[in-house]
Motif scaffolding. Structure first.
Motif, PDB file in Angstrom:
ATOM      1  N   PRO A  22       0.963  -0.990  -0.394  1.00 45.11           N
ATOM      2  CA  PRO A  22       0.215  -0.155   0.281  1.00 45.11           C
ATOM      3  C   PRO A  22       1.195   1.395  -0.625  1.00 45.11           C
ATOM      4  O   PRO A  22       1.754   1.207   0.543  1.00 45.11           O
ATOM      5  CB  PRO A  22      -0.566  -0.011   1.454  1.00 45.11           C
ATOM      6  N   ARG A  28      -8.150   1.776   3.573  1.00 43.81           N
ATOM      7  CA  ARG A  28      -8.699   1.628   2.910  1.00 43.81           C
ATOM      8  C   ARG A  28      -7.329   2.322   1.295  1.00 43.81           C
ATOM      9  O   ARG A  28      -7.732   1.683   0.166  1.00 43.81           O
ATOM     10  CB  ARG A  28      -9.068   3.976   2.442  1.00 43.81           C
ATOM     11  N   ASP A  29      -5.959   2.732   2.091  1.00 36.14           N
ATOM     12  CA  ASP A  29      -5.094   2.338   0.865  1.00 36.14           C
ATOM     13  C   ASP A  29      -4.580   0.841   0.830  1.00 36.14           C
ATOM     14  O   ASP A  29      -3.805   0.359  -0.866  1.00 36.14           O
ATOM     15  CB  ASP A  29      -3.893   3.212   1.396  1.00 36.14           C
ATOM     16  N   ASP A  32      -6.959  -0.388  -2.092  1.00 35.51           N
ATOM     17  CA  ASP A  32      -6.966  -0.102  -3.065  1.00 35.51           C
ATOM     18  C   ASP A  32      -5.620  -0.463  -3.605  1.00 35.51           C
ATOM     19  O   ASP A  32      -5.172  -0.894  -5.143  1.00 35.51           O
ATOM     20  CB  ASP A  32      -6.725   1.540  -3.038  1.00 35.51           C
ATOM     21  N   ALA A  33      -4.581  -0.468  -2.846  1.00 36.64           N
ATOM     22  CA  ALA A  33      -2.942  -1.176  -3.509  1.00 36.64           C
ATOM     23  C   ALA A  33      -3.965  -2.700  -3.847  1.00 36.64           C
ATOM     24  O   ALA A  33      -3.339  -3.587  -5.065  1.00 36.64           O
ATOM     25  CB  ALA A  33      -1.666  -1.189  -2.228  1.00 36.64           C
ATOM     26  N   VAL A  35      -7.010  -3.539  -5.093  1.00 37.65           N
ATOM     27  CA  VAL A  35      -8.081  -3.958  -5.846  1.00 37.65           C
ATOM     28  C   VAL A  35      -6.695  -3.789  -6.985  1.00 37.65           C
ATOM     29  O   VAL A  35      -7.182  -4.228  -8.276  1.00 37.65           O
ATOM     30  CB  VAL A  35      -8.712  -2.664  -6.330  1.00 37.65           C
ATOM     31  N   ALA A  36      -5.466  -3.076  -6.857  1.00 39.50           N
ATOM     32  CA  ALA A  36      -4.392  -2.178  -8.699  1.00 39.50           C
ATOM     33  C   ALA A  36      -3.794  -3.170  -9.080  1.00 39.50           C
ATOM     34  O   ALA A  36      -3.301  -4.024 -10.106  1.00 39.50           O
ATOM     35  CB  ALA A  36      -3.955  -1.080  -7.939  1.00 39.50           C
ATOM     36  N   GLU A  42     -11.743  -6.488  -7.944  1.00 39.88           N
ATOM     37  CA  GLU A  42     -12.794  -4.908  -7.491  1.00 39.88           C
ATOM     38  C   GLU A  42     -14.043  -5.785  -6.957  1.00 39.88           C
ATOM     39  O   GLU A  42     -14.826  -4.325  -7.024  1.00 39.88           O
ATOM     40  CB  GLU A  42     -11.854  -4.020  -8.369  1.00 39.88           C
ATOM     41  N   CYS A  46     -16.183  -3.579  -4.344  1.00 40.32           N
ATOM     42  CA  CYS A  46     -16.417  -2.258  -5.339  1.00 40.32           C
ATOM     43  C   CYS A  46     -17.480  -2.367  -5.825  1.00 40.32           C
ATOM     44  O   CYS A  46     -17.791  -2.542  -6.617  1.00 40.32           O
ATOM     45  CB  CYS A  46     -15.098  -0.947  -5.365  1.00 40.32           C
ATOM     46  N   GLY A  50     -17.477   2.679  -7.835  1.00 41.46           N
ATOM     47  CA  GLY A  50     -16.033   2.701  -7.301  1.00 41.46           C
ATOM     48  C   GLY A  50     -15.647   2.979  -5.230  1.00 41.46           C
ATOM     49  O   GLY A  50     -14.476   2.999  -5.619  1.00 41.46           O
ATOM     50  N   ASP A  51     -17.117   2.585  -4.891  1.00 39.21           N
ATOM     51  CA  ASP A  51     -16.916   2.258  -3.643  1.00 39.21           C
ATOM     52  C   ASP A  51     -17.223   1.611  -3.134  1.00 39.21           C
ATOM     53  O   ASP A  51     -17.264   0.497  -3.264  1.00 39.21           O
ATOM     54  CB  ASP A  51     -18.099   3.779  -3.159  1.00 39.21           C
ATOM     55  N   VAL A  52     -16.367   1.079  -2.266  1.00 41.66           N
ATOM     56  CA  VAL A  52     -15.969  -0.280  -0.442  1.00 41.66           C
ATOM     57  C   VAL A  52     -17.717  -0.657  -0.556  1.00 41.66           C
ATOM     58  O   VAL A  52     -18.424   0.388   0.417  1.00 41.66           O
ATOM     59  CB  VAL A  52     -14.755  -0.089   0.139  1.00 41.66           C
TER      60      VAL A  52
END
Length: 86
Positions: A22, A28-29, A32-33, A35-36, A42, A46, A50-52
């Motif tokens: 992350p 949250r970070d 995001d990492a 999903v990336a 995703e 999400c 794009g919200d969790v």
């Protein structure tokens, strides 16, 4: 950082654990990492904006945490996808 994943996230991550790096220190970070690195996850985490999803659960150690909580180094992180169906 290693995360233990459950349900369909295991298929997206290719196993029961996933390694992510992350860019920040919050849950949250970390998501995001994740999903990336594992884009197929995703839809399990999400919504269309794009919200969790509200039913996604993250645990650090044995306690549930919120998206803005810090992720301490060395802690066990577990990620549960959104629950669907009835």
């Amino acid at each position: 950082m290693q995360i233990t994943v459950f349900g369909p996230l295991r298929s997206a991550a290719g196993g029961k654990t996933a390694d992510v790096a992350p860019s920040g220190e919050t849950v949250r970070d970390l998501l995001d990492a994740f999903v990336a690195r594992y884009p197929n996850a995703e839809t399990h985490l999400c919504d269309d904006e794009g919200d969790v999803r509200p039913s996604v659960r993250v645990m650090i150690g044995d306690r549930p945490v919120s998206l803005d909580d810090a992720v301490p180094d060395g802690e066990t992180v577990k990620l549960f996808p959104a629950m669907r169906g009835g």
